[in-house]
Design a protein around this motif. Sequence first.
Motif, short mmCIF file in Angstrom:
data_model
loop_
_atom_site.label_atom_id
_atom_site.label_comp_id
_atom_site.label_asym_id
_atom_site.label_seq_id
_atom_site.Cartn_x
_atom_site.Cartn_y
_atom_site.Cartn_z
N GLN A 162 0.84 -1.21 0.00
CA GLN A 162 0.00 0.00 0.00
C GLN A 162 0.87 1.25 0.00
O GLN A 162 0.60 2.21 -0.73
N HIS A 163 1.90 1.26 0.82
CA HIS A 163 2.79 2.42 0.92
C HIS A 163 3.52 2.65 -0.41
O HIS A 163 3.62 3.79 -0.88
N PHE A 164 4.01 1.57 -1.03
CA PHE A 164 4.75 1.72 -2.28
C PHE A 164 3.85 2.21 -3.40
O PHE A 164 4.29 2.98 -4.26
N LYS A 165 2.59 1.78 -3.42
CA LYS A 165 1.66 2.28 -4.44
C LYS A 165 1.48 3.79 -4.31
O LYS A 165 1.33 4.49 -5.31
N ALA A 166 1.53 4.29 -3.07
CA ALA A 166 1.34 5.72 -2.84
C ALA A 166 2.58 6.54 -3.18
O ALA A 166 2.47 7.65 -3.71
N VAL A 167 3.77 6.04 -2.89
CA VAL A 167 4.99 6.84 -3.05
C VAL A 167 6.00 6.26 -4.03
O VAL A 167 7.04 6.87 -4.26
N GLY A 168 5.71 5.10 -4.61
CA GLY A 168 6.67 4.40 -5.46
C GLY A 168 7.14 5.19 -6.66
O GLY A 168 8.34 5.22 -6.95
N ASP A 169 6.24 5.83 -7.36
CA ASP A 169 6.65 6.57 -8.57
C ASP A 169 7.61 7.71 -8.23
O ASP A 169 8.60 7.91 -8.92
N ASP A 170 7.31 8.44 -7.15
CA ASP A 170 8.21 9.52 -6.74
C ASP A 170 9.56 8.98 -6.30
O ASP A 170 10.60 9.57 -6.60
N LEU A 171 9.56 7.88 -5.58
CA LEU A 171 10.81 7.27 -5.13
C LEU A 171 11.67 6.83 -6.31
O LEU A 171 12.87 7.11 -6.36
N ILE A 172 11.07 6.18 -7.27
CA ILE A 172 11.81 5.71 -8.45
C ILE A 172 12.39 6.90 -9.22
O ILE A 172 13.55 6.86 -9.65
N GLU A 173 11.62 7.94 -9.38
CA GLU A 173 12.11 9.12 -10.09
C GLU A 173 13.27 9.78 -9.34
O GLU A 173 14.25 10.21 -9.95
N ILE B 193 15.42 8.29 -7.40
CA ILE B 193 16.59 7.43 -7.59
C ILE B 193 17.18 7.64 -8.98
O ILE B 193 18.40 7.78 -9.14
N ARG B 194 16.34 7.69 -9.99
CA ARG B 194 16.83 7.89 -11.37
C ARG B 194 17.56 9.21 -11.54
O ARG B 194 18.51 9.32 -12.30
N GLN B 195 17.09 10.24 -10.85
CA GLN B 195 17.72 11.56 -10.94
C GLN B 195 19.01 11.65 -10.13
O GLN B 195 19.74 12.62 -10.24
N GLY B 196 19.26 10.62 -9.30
CA GLY B 196 20.48 10.62 -8.49
C GLY B 196 20.39 11.45 -7.24
O GLY B 196 21.41 11.83 -6.66
N HIS B 197 19.17 11.75 -6.79
CA HIS B 197 18.97 12.60 -5.61
C HIS B 197 18.59 11.81 -4.36
O HIS B 197 18.38 12.41 -3.31
N TYR B 198 18.50 10.50 -4.45
CA TYR B 198 18.06 9.70 -3.31
C TYR B 198 19.13 9.66 -2.23
O TYR B 198 20.30 9.38 -2.52
N GLN B 199 18.78 9.95 -1.00
CA GLN B 199 19.68 9.89 0.13
C GLN B 199 19.10 8.92 1.16
O GLN B 199 18.16 9.26 1.87
N PRO B 200 19.63 7.69 1.25
CA PRO B 200 19.10 6.75 2.23
C PRO B 200 19.40 7.21 3.65
O PRO B 200 20.36 7.94 3.89
N LEU B 201 18.58 6.76 4.58
CA LEU B 201 18.80 7.07 5.98
C LEU B 201 19.99 6.27 6.49
O LEU B 201 20.27 5.18 5.99
#
Length: 54
Positions: free
Chosen positions: A20-31, A33-41
């Motif tokens: 359920q959570h991934f359906k809500a935020v998955g597209d933004d998360l993938i984008e 990551i693709r842009q190279g802006h993802y910062q893991p905790l």
Amino acid sequence: MRSNKGAAGIDGITVDNFVQHFKAVGDDLIETIRQGHYQPLPVRRVYIRKPDGG
């Protein structure tokens, strides 16, 4: 995990809640990551004492 009824992880999220959570935020998360802006905790390290001191 679903087939063997795996328990929730350290964050308490079950497989069903994750879906359920991934359906809500998955597209933004993938984008992000693709842009190279993802910062893991940061990961919390926990040492487990062992009987032999290792």
